[in-house]
Motif scaffolding. Structure first.
Motif, PDB file in Angstrom:
ATOM      1  N   LEU A 204       0.830  -1.200   0.000  1.00 33.85           N
ATOM      2  CA  LEU A 204       0.000   0.000   0.000  1.00 33.85           C
ATOM      3  C   LEU A 204       0.866   1.253   0.000  1.00 33.85           C
ATOM      4  CD1 LEU A 204      -2.840  -0.846   2.560  1.00 33.85           C
ATOM      5  CD2 LEU A 204      -2.992  -0.800   0.070  1.00 33.85           C
ATOM      6  N   ILE A 205       1.915   1.224   0.802  1.00 31.71           N
ATOM      7  CA  ILE A 205       2.812   2.382   0.882  1.00 31.71           C
ATOM      8  C   ILE A 205       3.531   2.589  -0.449  1.00 31.71           C
ATOM      9  CG2 ILE A 205       4.857   3.313   2.033  1.00 31.71           C
ATOM     10  CD1 ILE A 205       3.946   1.786   4.546  1.00 31.71           C
ATOM     11  N   ASP A 206       4.000   1.501  -1.058  1.00 33.11           N
ATOM     12  CA  ASP A 206       4.660   1.604  -2.362  1.00 33.11           C
ATOM     13  C   ASP A 206       3.719   2.194  -3.406  1.00 33.11           C
ATOM     14  OD1 ASP A 206       6.985   0.543  -1.368  1.00 33.11           O
ATOM     15  OD2 ASP A 206       6.612  -1.497  -2.091  1.00 33.11           O
ATOM     16  N   LEU A 207       2.467   1.746  -3.403  1.00 32.04           N
ATOM     17  CA  LEU A 207       1.490   2.261  -4.361  1.00 32.04           C
ATOM     18  C   LEU A 207       1.252   3.752  -4.137  1.00 32.04           C
ATOM     19  CD1 LEU A 207      -1.110  -0.664  -4.259  1.00 32.04           C
ATOM     20  CD2 LEU A 207       0.264  -0.004  -6.247  1.00 32.04           C
ATOM     21  N   PHE A 208       1.102   4.133  -2.879  1.00 33.19           N
ATOM     22  CA  PHE A 208       0.864   5.542  -2.549  1.00 33.19           C
ATOM     23  C   PHE A 208       2.024   6.412  -3.012  1.00 33.19           C
ATOM     24  CE2 PHE A 208       0.853   9.288   0.141  1.00 33.19           C
ATOM     25  CZ  PHE A 208      -0.494   9.650   0.174  1.00 33.19           C
ATOM     26  N   GLN A 209       3.237   5.961  -2.745  1.00 34.54           N
ATOM     27  CA  GLN A 209       4.408   6.746  -3.097  1.00 34.54           C
ATOM     28  C   GLN A 209       4.664   6.778  -4.604  1.00 34.54           C
ATOM     29  OE1 GLN A 209       7.404   4.955  -0.522  1.00 34.54           O
ATOM     30  NE2 GLN A 209       7.091   6.539   1.011  1.00 34.54           N
ATOM     31  N   SER A 210       4.041   5.850  -5.343  1.00 29.71           N
ATOM     32  CA  SER A 210       4.201   5.818  -6.793  1.00 29.71           C
ATOM     33  C   SER A 210       3.183   6.703  -7.509  1.00 29.71           C
ATOM     34  CB  SER A 210       4.066   4.381  -7.308  1.00 29.71           C
ATOM     35  OG  SER A 210       5.047   3.552  -6.739  1.00 29.71           O
ATOM     36  N   GLY A 211       2.237   7.243  -6.776  1.00 21.31           N
ATOM     37  CA  GLY A 211       1.259   8.133  -7.389  1.00 21.31           C
ATOM     38  C   GLY A 211      -0.180   7.689  -7.264  1.00 21.31           C
TER      39      GLY A 211
ATOM     40  N   ASP B  33     -16.341   5.027   3.754  1.00 26.33           N
ATOM     41  CA  ASP B  33     -16.490   6.053   4.774  1.00 26.33           C
ATOM     42  C   ASP B  33     -15.204   6.333   5.546  1.00 26.33           C
ATOM     43  OD1 ASP B  33     -16.340   3.678   6.049  1.00 26.33           O
ATOM     44  OD2 ASP B  33     -17.998   4.038   7.429  1.00 26.33           O
ATOM     45  N   VAL B  34     -14.062   5.896   5.024  1.00 27.44           N
ATOM     46  CA  VAL B  34     -12.807   6.106   5.756  1.00 27.44           C
ATOM     47  C   VAL B  34     -12.444   7.579   5.808  1.00 27.44           C
ATOM     48  CG1 VAL B  34     -10.349   5.654   5.796  1.00 27.44           C
ATOM     49  CG2 VAL B  34     -11.918   3.817   5.283  1.00 27.44           C
ATOM     50  N   LEU B  35     -12.586   8.263   4.671  1.00 25.64           N
ATOM     51  CA  LEU B  35     -12.245   9.684   4.634  1.00 25.64           C
ATOM     52  C   LEU B  35     -13.497  10.512   4.420  1.00 25.64           C
ATOM     53  CD1 LEU B  35      -8.997   9.706   2.492  1.00 25.64           C
ATOM     54  CD2 LEU B  35      -9.225   9.891   4.948  1.00 25.64           C
TER      55      LEU B  35
ATOM     56  N   VAL C 133     -11.860   3.916  11.517  1.00 23.72           N
ATOM     57  CA  VAL C 133     -11.578   2.825  10.584  1.00 23.72           C
ATOM     58  C   VAL C 133     -11.816   1.505  11.303  1.00 23.72           C
ATOM     59  CG1 VAL C 133      -9.887   4.191   9.300  1.00 23.72           C
ATOM     60  CG2 VAL C 133      -9.111   2.727  11.177  1.00 23.72           C
ATOM     61  N   GLN C 134     -11.772   0.418  10.530  1.00 32.10           N
ATOM     62  CA  GLN C 134     -12.068  -0.887  11.114  1.00 32.10           C
ATOM     63  C   GLN C 134     -10.943  -1.896  10.942  1.00 32.10           C
ATOM     64  OE1 GLN C 134     -15.774  -2.143   9.378  1.00 32.10           O
ATOM     65  NE2 GLN C 134     -16.974  -0.560  10.406  1.00 32.10           N
ATOM     66  N   SER C 135      -9.861  -1.485  10.289  1.00 30.98           N
ATOM     67  CA  SER C 135      -8.795  -2.453  10.054  1.00 30.98           C
ATOM     68  C   SER C 135      -7.439  -1.772  10.046  1.00 30.98           C
ATOM     69  CB  SER C 135      -9.005  -3.177   8.721  1.00 30.98           C
ATOM     70  OG  SER C 135      -8.753  -2.296   7.633  1.00 30.98           O
ATOM     71  N   ARG C 136      -6.414  -2.590  10.155  1.00 32.52           N
ATOM     72  CA  ARG C 136      -5.022  -2.151  10.116  1.00 32.52           C
ATOM     73  C   ARG C 136      -4.732  -1.458   8.783  1.00 32.52           C
ATOM     74  NH1 ARG C 136      -1.408  -4.860  13.428  1.00 32.52           N
ATOM     75  NH2 ARG C 136       0.824  -4.591  13.038  1.00 32.52           N
ATOM     76  N   THR C 137      -5.219  -2.061   7.691  1.00 31.28           N
ATOM     77  CA  THR C 137      -4.963  -1.506   6.358  1.00 31.28           C
ATOM     78  C   THR C 137      -5.593  -0.136   6.191  1.00 31.28           C
ATOM     79  OG1 THR C 137      -4.855  -3.724   5.406  1.00 31.28           O
ATOM     80  CG2 THR C 137      -5.234  -1.901   3.889  1.00 31.28           C
ATOM     81  N   GLU C 138      -6.843   0.014   6.623  1.00 30.50           N
ATOM     82  CA  GLU C 138      -7.515   1.307   6.507  1.00 30.50           C
ATOM     83  C   GLU C 138      -6.804   2.369   7.342  1.00 30.50           C
ATOM     84  OE1 GLU C 138     -11.620   0.795   7.473  1.00 30.50           O
ATOM     85  OE2 GLU C 138     -12.098  -0.201   5.583  1.00 30.50           O
ATOM     86  N   ALA C 139      -6.305   1.970   8.510  1.00 28.32           N
ATOM     87  CA  ALA C 139      -5.576   2.913   9.352  1.00 28.32           C
ATOM     88  C   ALA C 139      -4.324   3.411   8.649  1.00 28.32           C
ATOM     89  CB  ALA C 139      -5.205   2.244  10.683  1.00 28.32           C
ATOM     90  N   VAL C 140      -3.617   2.498   7.986  1.00 24.47           N
ATOM     91  CA  VAL C 140      -2.405   2.877   7.262  1.00 24.47           C
ATOM     92  C   VAL C 140      -2.736   3.823   6.117  1.00 24.47           C
ATOM     93  CG1 VAL C 140      -0.580   2.016   5.737  1.00 24.47           C
ATOM     94  CG2 VAL C 140      -1.090   0.832   7.863  1.00 24.47           C
TER      95      VAL C 140
END
Length: 211
Positions: A92-99, A131-133, A192-199
């Motif tokens: 997820l972090i790699d995807l975010f940093q790639s755009g 509904d995360v953001l 949020v409801q999960s580790r991934t959503e929190a990240v």
């Protein structure tokens, strides 16, 4: 109404058919393009100048450099990653940093989700659940900084680094159950409801500060 261009990148025929069906039935004017491989998408992007790129993360050969190349070919394009139900935090972090600025669960792609998240304004970040953001990144960032304790921030940063609860406990010299209690508190504060959503929410408000 202005014509919107949408490029769908996936070799999954069922997923492609689902998206095309949903997008074609939406009100407004949409111009749809499809690609099954990275080279096809790279060739198609300058031609179609997509406003939105739906990117299947299961496409063979997909990596950070290829996503960045697509982003550079069309900087105004909103790249939406379609993810399996479970992905490593590091990806997820790699995807975010790639755009990539949108994240959709492949199992939750419905007309309502596409309409309410992908084509809603203002467009900040499409989360894994709709509904995360709910607010802009600037106000969100300020509120999170105020709500989270120092330990909770440290735990979030550790999660972004890919650490398990056991590893976080050892690094912060606290018990595993204490980490779990902090995570419960973090989920509540971030709504949020999960580790991934929190990240996803945390890295969005932190911008490119991580990594």
């Amino acid at each position: 109404m202005a014509l919107l261009s949408v490029l769908v990148l996936t070799e999954d025929l069922a997923l492609a058919e689902l998206l095309v069906s949903i997008l074609s039935s939406m009100p407004g004017m949409l111009e749809l393009f499809q690609a099954a491989t990275i080279p096809e998408a790279i060739k198609q992007t300058p031609i179609s100048s997509p406003n939105y790129l739906f990117l299947d993360t299961n496409v063979p050969g997909l990596d950070a450099p290829s996503i960045m190349k697509l982003f550079l070919l069309c900087p105004s394009c909103r790249i939406i990653a379609m993810l399996p139900s479970a992905e490593p935090v590091s990806k997820l972090i790699d995807l975010f940093q790639s755009g990539v600025r949108g994240f959709l669960n492949r199992n939750d792609i419905t007309p309502d989700v596409i309409q309410s998240t992908c084509f809603s304004l203002p467009w900040n970040l499409i989360p894994l659940s709709t509904d995360v953001l709910t607010s802009s990144s600037s106000s969100l960032g300020a509120s999170l900084e105020a709500k989270l304790t120092t330990t909770e921030k440290a735990i979030l940063q550790a999660i972004c680094s890919g650490l398990t609860n056991e590893q976080i406990a050892r690094s912060l010299f606290i018990g595993r159950r204490t980490v779990e209690k902090h995570l419960t508190s973090i989920y509540g504060k971030l709504r949020v409801q999960s580790r991934t959503e929190a990240v996803v929410k945390w890295i969005h408000q932190q911008g490119m500060a991580i990594g």
